[in-house]
Design an enzyme around this catalytic site. Structure first.
Site, PDB file in Angstrom:
ATOM      1  N   SER A 138      -9.420  -0.858   7.312  1.00  0.00           N
ATOM      2  CA  SER A 138      -8.901  -0.663   5.957  1.00  0.00           C
ATOM      3  C   SER A 138      -8.301  -1.878   5.279  1.00  0.00           C
ATOM      4  CB  SER A 138      -7.845   0.436   5.954  1.00  0.00           C
ATOM      5  OG  SER A 138      -8.491   1.664   5.886  1.00  0.00           O
ATOM      6  N   LYS A 192       0.851  -1.199   0.000  1.00  0.00           N
ATOM      7  CA  LYS A 192       0.000   0.000   0.000  1.00  0.00           C
ATOM      8  C   LYS A 192       0.884   1.245   0.000  1.00  0.00           C
ATOM      9  CE  LYS A 192      -3.745   1.878   2.931  1.00  0.00           C
ATOM     10  NZ  LYS A 192      -4.550   1.594   4.141  1.00  0.00           N
ATOM     11  N   SER A 196      -9.437   1.714   3.232  1.00  0.00           N
ATOM     12  CA  SER A 196      -8.582   2.485   2.363  1.00  0.00           C
ATOM     13  C   SER A 196      -7.606   1.637   1.546  1.00  0.00           C
ATOM     14  CB  SER A 196      -7.794   3.497   3.194  1.00  0.00           C
ATOM     15  OG  SER A 196      -6.947   2.847   4.110  1.00  0.00           O
TER      16      SER A 196
HETATM   17  N1  GLN Z   1     -12.542   3.807   6.770  1.00  0.00           N
HETATM   18  C1  GLN Z   1     -11.900   4.119   8.007  1.00  0.00           C
HETATM   19  C2  GLN Z   1     -11.476   5.561   8.016  1.00  0.00           C
HETATM   20  O1  GLN Z   1     -11.697   6.219   7.068  1.00  0.00           O
HETATM   21  C3  GLN Z   1     -10.749   3.198   8.227  1.00  0.00           C
HETATM   22  C4  GLN Z   1      -9.509   3.620   7.580  1.00  0.00           C
HETATM   23  C5  GLN Z   1      -8.326   2.750   7.910  1.00  0.00           C
HETATM   24  O2  GLN Z   1      -8.451   1.692   8.517  1.00  0.00           O
HETATM   25  N2  GLN Z   1      -7.149   3.240   7.537  1.00  0.00           N
HETATM   26  O3  GLN Z   1     -10.943   6.054   8.950  1.00  0.00           O
END
Ligand code: GLN
Length: 477
Positions: free
Chosen positions: A176, A77, A152
């Site tokens: 994410s 990532k 994400s």
């Molecule tokens: N969707 C969650 C957020 O926007 C989780 C993001 C993540 O785990 N990096 O914070």
């Protein structure tokens, strides 16, 4: 070339002389070449170097000197530092920024002869649930290209699902890794907080951030977690607990499993997902596990607690992107103007929203009302979760309330977007390990994930139950 499901399949073909790491790398590069124009799962591809590295690994295999991950082709990532490679966090503010060192978790993979094939698309600074917050274009779900891959770590999930690499390394602050895994039909593992060093992982919310794995098989997830885990002199928060041999996870042990009444009765839960979770519960009972209903009174506070605390931590962490130390700098005549212009032009809307929310909840007048209160609620949620996990080995739930939604569907509705994290954030608020397993599809073919959470530092049994769930599914297809 066929689609490999695990490193052990790859290794046995290499042993049989039917495959080389070089031809395997060429296979993944071809898939990237063919599919990336459409999917946009990779932001950078390291083709030449991956091929050179593959030749070296082939030679090591021939000489009997190869590491545990020889033959594993990995995508990372765009939040992991990899020396002399771009690290952009999918943000304009870091456009073309080059890392000066390598993240510990990535270095450990390389030391065991894994090949890093490229950096993958994600939501800007890992904030989002759809990959639509990337400054470098959306990523599409390979199962249905009109839909999001989740976020994400959307590019990381899409790449594994589309066979552009065998495995991806993502980060999981609130889901994410697990949510995109569920949307794309792959496995997503978030270990216990602090199990894996965060050195070289761009910080979003440091008391939640966890390095995670997206894979096609439990055995690969186990092996890669084993390689990455453990103490690291560059991260003083990493656990000093010894690292079990996660790859020995198999048993036929019978467990006690809880499901939370409030999660399965939630109005927002898609009916196909609900039926699938009931089916999984039924299957677990049929092979001798005990599965019981438990109620958790504070569940409705998990999501707001998560969003108050992560915004607060993000506002502090992201203050370092000021145009002086990293990345892009806007033209200006004096310093304050330069900071303001750099940050206004460099950050996208969602990141700005989080920085503003975080600054607000940390401001003198509101600190106690929001930040302090959320910290207290976090402790209560952690205690309640731990209490359930004293009586039960695992908590089972859906990974997501919905299947992959259409691109653009929730883009302008942040609250609805945050709601996608309803089931995943609990594990991060409590710091416990959790996994999303692909257990089925709805009637339009969209993948459904089931989530299993375990006690802190009990990844071994989490892998065991995961293996039992996947094996049951494969045998009863
Ligand atoms: N969707 C969650 C957020 O926007 C989780 C993001 C993540 O785990 N990096 O914070």
């Amino acid at each position: 070339m066929k689609t490999f499901q695990s490193l052990s399949e790859i290794k046995s073909e290499i042993r049989a002389g039917k495959l080389t790491v070089l031809s395997l790398t060429q296979h993944y590069l071809k898939n990237i070449n063919d599919k990336n124009g459409r999917l946009n799962a990779f932001l950078s591809v390291y083709a030449d170097e991956a091929l050179e590295h593959a030749k070296v690994v082939d030679e090591k295999i021939q000489n009997g000197l190869s590491g545990k991950l020889a033959g594993m082709i990995v995508g990372i990532k765009d939040v992991f530092a990899y020396e002399n490679h771009r690290l952009q966090c999918a943000s304009k503010i870091l456009e073309d920024f080059q890392s000066q060192f390598t993240a510990t978790c990535i270095q450990r993979l390389i030391d065991e002869d894994a090949i890093i094939i490229g950096h993958q698309n994600c939501d800007e600074f890992a904030m989002g649930s759809s990959n639509e917050n990337s400054s470098f274009g959306i990523c599409r779900n390979p199962v249905d290209e009109t839909r999001v891959p989740g976020g994400s770590s959307g590019g990381s999930a899409a790449a594994v699902a589309a066979d552009m690499c065998l495995l991806s390394i993502g980060s999981d602050t609130g889901g994410s890794v697990r949510q995109p895994a569920a949307f794309c039909g792959v496995i997503g593992l978030k270990p216990t907080y602090s199990r894996i060093s965060r050195f070289g992982l761009a910080a979003y919310a440091s008391s939640f951030d966890t390095v995670g794995i997206l894979a096609k098989s439990i055995e690969d997830a186990a092996l890669v977690m084993e390689v990455m885990s453990g103490p690291d002199e560059f991260d003083s928060t990493v656990s000093q607990n010894s690292v079990p041999k996660f790859s020995n996870f198999k048993s036929d042990k019978k467990y006690k499993i809880a499901y939370l009444k409030e999660t399965l009765e939630h109005d927002g839960l898609d009916s196909a997902i609900k039926s699938q979770i009931w089916r999984t519960i039924h299957n677990l009972k049929s092979i001798g596990h005990i599965v019981e209903e438990v109620s958790m009174s504070h569940l409705e506070y998990v999501l707001p607690t998560y969003y108050v605390l992560t915004a607060a931590e993000a506002s502090s962490n992201l203050s370092r992107y000021d145009g002086v130390r990293y990345g892009q700098r806007a033209e200006a005549t004096e310093l304050a103007e330069m900071y303001i212009k750099t940050r206004s032009e460099g950050f996208g809307d969602e990141v700005k929203r989080r920085i503003m929310t975080g600054t607000f909840v940390l401001s003198a007048s509101y600190y106690d009302a929001y930040y302090t209160k959320a910290q207290k609620v976090r402790r209560i949620i952690r205690e309640e979760t731990d209490k359930v996990l004293e009586a039960y080995d695992f908590i089972i739930s859906p990974t997501t309330p919905t299947t992959a939604f259409k691109i653009g569907e929730l883009k302008d509705d942040p609250i609805q977007m945050y709601f996608e994290d309803l089931y995943t954030v609990q594990a991060n608020v409590a710091g416990i390990p959790a996994i999303s397993l692909p257990v089925g599809v709805d009637n339009t073919g969209l993948p459904i994930g089931v989530q299993v959470m375990a006690k802190s530092f009990n990844e071994e049994e989490l892998l065991d139950i995961s293996n039992q769930i996947i094996t049951f599914k494969d045998q009863n297809r």
